[in-house]
Design a protein around this motif. Structure first.
Motif, PDB file in Angstrom:
ATOM      1  N   THR A  12      -0.510   7.529  -2.530  1.00  0.00           N
ATOM      2  CA  THR A  12      -1.624   7.164  -3.624  1.00  0.00           C
ATOM      3  C   THR A  12      -2.985   6.634  -2.824  1.00  0.00           C
ATOM      4  OG1 THR A  12      -0.783   5.267  -4.557  1.00  0.00           O
ATOM      5  CG2 THR A  12      -0.076   7.299  -5.591  1.00  0.00           C
ATOM      6  N   ASP A  22      -8.625  -8.636  -4.634  1.00  0.00           N
ATOM      7  CA  ASP A  22      -9.488  -7.489  -4.656  1.00  0.00           C
ATOM      8  C   ASP A  22     -10.231  -7.625  -3.223  1.00  0.00           C
ATOM      9  OD1 ASP A  22      -8.364  -6.709  -7.169  1.00  0.00           O
ATOM     10  OD2 ASP A  22     -10.116  -7.389  -8.268  1.00  0.00           O
ATOM     11  N   THR A  40      -7.771  -6.628  -0.370  1.00  0.00           N
ATOM     12  CA  THR A  40      -7.240  -5.030  -0.334  1.00  0.00           C
ATOM     13  C   THR A  40      -8.546  -4.469  -0.120  1.00  0.00           C
ATOM     14  OG1 THR A  40      -7.734  -5.125  -2.622  1.00  0.00           O
ATOM     15  CG2 THR A  40      -5.502  -5.569  -2.095  1.00  0.00           C
ATOM     16  N   LEU A  89       0.868  -1.066   0.042  1.00  0.00           N
ATOM     17  CA  LEU A  89       0.044  -0.160   0.081  1.00  0.00           C
ATOM     18  C   LEU A  89       0.883   1.296  -0.028  1.00  0.00           C
ATOM     19  CD1 LEU A  89      -2.858   1.570   0.379  1.00  0.00           C
ATOM     20  CD2 LEU A  89      -2.312   1.326   2.718  1.00  0.00           C
ATOM     21  N   CYS A  90       0.663   2.032  -0.984  1.00  0.00           N
ATOM     22  CA  CYS A  90       1.642   3.276  -1.056  1.00  0.00           C
ATOM     23  C   CYS A  90       0.624   4.481  -0.377  1.00  0.00           C
ATOM     24  CB  CYS A  90       1.873   3.449  -2.580  1.00  0.00           C
ATOM     25  SG  CYS A  90       2.575   5.206  -2.873  1.00  0.00           S
ATOM     26  N   ASP A 125      -8.473  -1.764   3.274  1.00  0.00           N
ATOM     27  CA  ASP A 125      -8.296  -0.136   3.253  1.00  0.00           C
ATOM     28  C   ASP A 125      -9.365   0.425   4.368  1.00  0.00           C
ATOM     29  OD1 ASP A 125      -7.042   0.020   0.894  1.00  0.00           O
ATOM     30  OD2 ASP A 125      -8.974  -0.178  -0.222  1.00  0.00           O
ATOM     31  N   ARG A 174      -3.181   3.389  -3.010  1.00  0.00           N
ATOM     32  CA  ARG A 174      -3.470   2.241  -3.930  1.00  0.00           C
ATOM     33  C   ARG A 174      -2.595   1.029  -3.286  1.00  0.00           C
ATOM     34  NH1 ARG A 174      -3.975   4.722 -10.053  1.00  0.00           N
ATOM     35  NH2 ARG A 174      -5.810   6.318  -9.523  1.00  0.00           N
ATOM     36  N   TRP A 175      -2.941  -0.228  -3.897  1.00  0.00           N
ATOM     37  CA  TRP A 175      -2.367  -1.270  -3.575  1.00  0.00           C
ATOM     38  C   TRP A 175      -1.697  -1.647  -4.975  1.00  0.00           C
ATOM     39  CZ3 TRP A 175      -1.664  -3.668   1.051  1.00  0.00           C
ATOM     40  CH2 TRP A 175      -2.603  -3.241   2.279  1.00  0.00           C
ATOM     41  N   ALA A 176      -0.135  -2.264  -4.845  1.00  0.00           N
ATOM     42  CA  ALA A 176       0.419  -2.786  -5.968  1.00  0.00           C
ATOM     43  C   ALA A 176       1.057  -3.999  -5.719  1.00  0.00           C
ATOM     44  CB  ALA A 176       1.556  -1.622  -6.312  1.00  0.00           C
TER      45      ALA A 176
END
Length: 380
Positions: free
Chosen positions: A284, A338, A341, A280-281, A345, A286-288
């Protein structure tokens, strides 16, 4: 002269001590294997049989012939098969005495009926099966539960993550399949290079629950010994070679090796057929996916593992997990990731405190597979 006389005496004393230690070790080994003497337990149970018989004849209101199943059940847990047969002979003799003395016309609970004989015989049969099993396995019943408890605690202790310096948060949750105590998923971790580097290995052994628990215990001990003793790039090749030497029917496993610099936040991931890690950044939100290349452990010799590199900045989170968390029969891995994540969140604002266990509860509570989740977060 005095020294000459003393030396043989000292030598004899040493030999005596050595023989005593050898005898003690042998007795301990015999006890573990089920070959130690069980005369004390046999004597006590043999005394119990006539005591029950006398009670049945003299106090029929309080004693029943079926009470003979008590020493028989206890004998199945305490005695060797050979000694157990002697106890059964005493119980059979007691039944014959009771039937002769009481006679066929006795009424009430003291009467020896064919049903009573069948119950005692059935208990004796199952007791003999239990004794044969204990003799074959070599674990006395008094220590069997303790041994299993110790094995479970060893897995738990070996999976414990080391403390991290201020500014870092880590937690791990492990849930075996079917509510069992043993799991095919395990974690080994250590701080190396003077505590600057955190090395974590998350492994998923083929199989699940009790079927994979013994192999997971063996591998966790071996991997724990390798971790920190070898350069990071040599760990997975060494683990692969170790697994190949075991020659198991189900000898493969997936594994991911994280090497994290706790001062800079830079990390390296090496994977052996394992699922990608998720980062998790914080910038942003968002998860990468962080996917490294490498084959399964225990498939073929000479396997090579290509690392992937990244960096955890302030507020970033890195998540490692096994396939039981994201893959089911009616859902593929991408959908499972999905969902994972999406649930993760919800814990961004709370700093992921206690998130590992709750995430397993949310996304894979009733899955019949081993599940493990590791979270590492760098504080903002």
């Amino acid at each position: 002269m005095a020294g000459a006389r003393t030396e043989p005496l000292v030598a004899r004393m040493r030999k005596g001590v050595h023989r005593a230690r050898t005898a003690l070790r042998r007795s301990a080994v015999d006890y573990f294997r089920g070959d130690a003497s069980d005369w004390l337990a046999l004597t006590g149970l043999l005394i119990t049989v006539p005591a029950i018989t006398c009670g049945t004849l003299m106090l029929p209101v309080w004693f029943s012939p079926s009470a003979l199943v008590l020493p028989i059940v206890a004998g199945g847990l305490l005695l060797r098969p050979a000694s157990l047969l002697g106890l059964y002979a005493a119980a059979a003799t007691a039944l014959i005495v009771e039937s002769v003395v009481l006679g066929p016309y006795t009424q009430g609970p003291a009467r020896v009926t064919p049903g009573t004989v069948l119950v005692v015989a059935a208990c004796g049969f199952f007791g003999l099966v239990i004794a044969q099993f204990r003799s074959r396995v070599g674990v006395p019943w008094r220590r069997g539960g303790t041994m299993l408890f110790d094995l479970r605690e060893r897995i738990r202790v070996q999976s414990k993550l080391p403390a991290l310096p201020p500014g870092w948060h880590r937690e791990m949750a492990l849930r075996p399949a079917g509510g069992q105590s043993f799991s095919g998923d395990f974690v080994v971790a250590a701080r190396t290079h003077g505590g600057r580097t955190l090395e974590v290995v998350l492994t998923d052994v083929s199989g699940k629950g009790m079927d994979a628990g013994s192999r997971a215990l063996l591998l966790s001990g071996a991997f724990g010994g390798l971790l920190g003793s070898l350069p990071p790039q040599d760990f997975l090749p060494a683990a692969n070679g170790y697994l190949l030497r075991q020659d198991w029917d189900e000898g493969f496993a997936t594994s991911v090796h994280l090497v994290l610099d706790l001062e800079t936040g830079d990390y390296e991931l090496l994977s052996a057929g394992h699922l990608p890690a998720l980062q998790l950044c914080a910038g942003t939100g968002r998860w990468a996916e962080k996917a490294a290349e490498g084959p399964l452990l225990g498939v073929y010799d000479g396997a090579e593992f290509e690392p992937v590199r990244g960096s955890l900045r302030r507020g970033d989170v890195l998540m490692l997990f096994t396939d039981g968390l994201v893959e089911t029969a009616d859902r593929d891995i991408s959908e499972g990731i999905d969902r994972l994540t999406g649930e993760a969140d919800r814990y961004v604002h709370s700093g992921f405190e206690g998130a590992a266990w709750h995430l397993i509860e949310k996304v894979a509570k009733d899955v019949n597979d081993d599940r493990a989740l590791l979270l590492i977060r760098r504080s903002p």
